[in-house]
Design an enzyme around this catalytic site. Structure first.
Site, PDB file in Angstrom:
ATOM      1  N   GLY A  11       0.832  -1.194   0.000  1.00  0.00           N
ATOM      2  CA  GLY A  11       0.000   0.000   0.000  1.00  0.00           C
ATOM      3  C   GLY A  11       0.865   1.241   0.000  1.00  0.00           C
ATOM      4  N   CYS A  12       0.291   2.315   0.489  1.00  0.00           N
ATOM      5  CA  CYS A  12       0.981   3.598   0.546  1.00  0.00           C
ATOM      6  C   CYS A  12       2.252   3.490   1.366  1.00  0.00           C
ATOM      7  CB  CYS A  12       0.041   4.632   1.160  1.00  0.00           C
ATOM      8  SG  CYS A  12       0.815   6.215   1.496  1.00  0.00           S
ATOM      9  N   PHE A  13       3.351   3.980   0.838  1.00  0.00           N
ATOM     10  CA  PHE A  13       4.613   3.861   1.574  1.00  0.00           C
ATOM     11  C   PHE A  13       4.634   4.701   2.842  1.00  0.00           C
ATOM     12  CE2 PHE A  13       6.663   6.264  -2.266  1.00  0.00           C
ATOM     13  CZ  PHE A  13       6.086   7.478  -1.911  1.00  0.00           C
ATOM     14  N   TRP A  14       3.799   5.718   2.933  1.00  0.00           N
ATOM     15  CA  TRP A  14       3.738   6.494   4.176  1.00  0.00           C
ATOM     16  C   TRP A  14       3.294   5.596   5.330  1.00  0.00           C
ATOM     17  CZ3 TRP A  14       0.209  10.823   1.844  1.00  0.00           C
ATOM     18  CH2 TRP A  14       0.952  11.612   0.951  1.00  0.00           C
ATOM     19  N   CYS A  15       2.301   4.753   5.068  1.00  0.00           N
ATOM     20  CA  CYS A  15       1.791   3.842   6.106  1.00  0.00           C
ATOM     21  C   CYS A  15       2.833   2.790   6.461  1.00  0.00           C
ATOM     22  CB  CYS A  15       0.524   3.144   5.620  1.00  0.00           C
ATOM     23  SG  CYS A  15      -0.841   4.269   5.258  1.00  0.00           S
TER      24      CYS A  15
END
Length: 176
Positions: A11-15
């Protein structure tokens, strides 16, 4: 201490970055792109979904403190590996669940998928892909949760539940 590396997408790399920055033995977490065909892609290109790249994190870790197996177990416990090309509202092949092991990590990656499948009623869609060229994401994506992410409403809705799951199920692996 020799540093080992792992590349993981979920998923989103921020998460994903926010999760692994909490783990004892993880010495670095870098957001970036891998697994695609476009040379030196940028965020806007990857977001279009046609570069073939996944948003991923490159983890530096001390294998004397945290093993590659542990990192994979954390990964499977903190994202939904049954969703094809998405995590929640993030939709597209750039948000796929994938592992990019080196030759020494491939068997462990296969074993982790088998282990994780026991925790899910639906089949896992996580792929094991050949290790590919790593492209670091732009600077503003690095350490995102620790900075701008604290003001981002989407991150505030998505990341804290992942961190809570981490604390509930894998507290012994957390740095702080």
């Amino acid at each position: 201490m020799a540093t080992d590396y792992a590349i993981i997408a979920g998923g989103c790399f921020w998460c994903t970055e926010a999760i692994f920055k909490q783990i004892r033995g993880v010495t670095s977490v870098e957001s970036g792109y891998t697994g695609g065909h476009t040379v030196n892609p940028d965020y806007q290109q990857v977001c279009q979904g046609d570069t073939g790249h996944a948003e991923a994190v490159r983890l530096g870790f001390d294998s004397q403190v945290v093993s590659y197996d542990d990192l994979l177990d954390i990964h499977f416990a903190t994202h939904d590996p049954t969703q094809l090309n998405r995590q929640g509202n993030d939709i597209g092949p750039q948000y796929r669940s994938a592992l990019f092991p080196d030759e020494h990590q491939k068997e462990a990656a296969r074993a982790a998928i088998i282990r994780a499948q026991q925790e899910y009623a639906q089949p896992l869609v996580t792929t094991i892909e050949d290790k590919a060229t790593w492209y670091p994401a732009e600077n503003y994506h690095q350490n995102y949760w620790e900075g701008e992410g604290q003001e981002n409403r989407y991150c505030l809705a998505v990341i804290p539940p992942k961190l809570q799951r981490l604390r509930q199920h894998l507290a012994a692996k957390i740095e702080k």
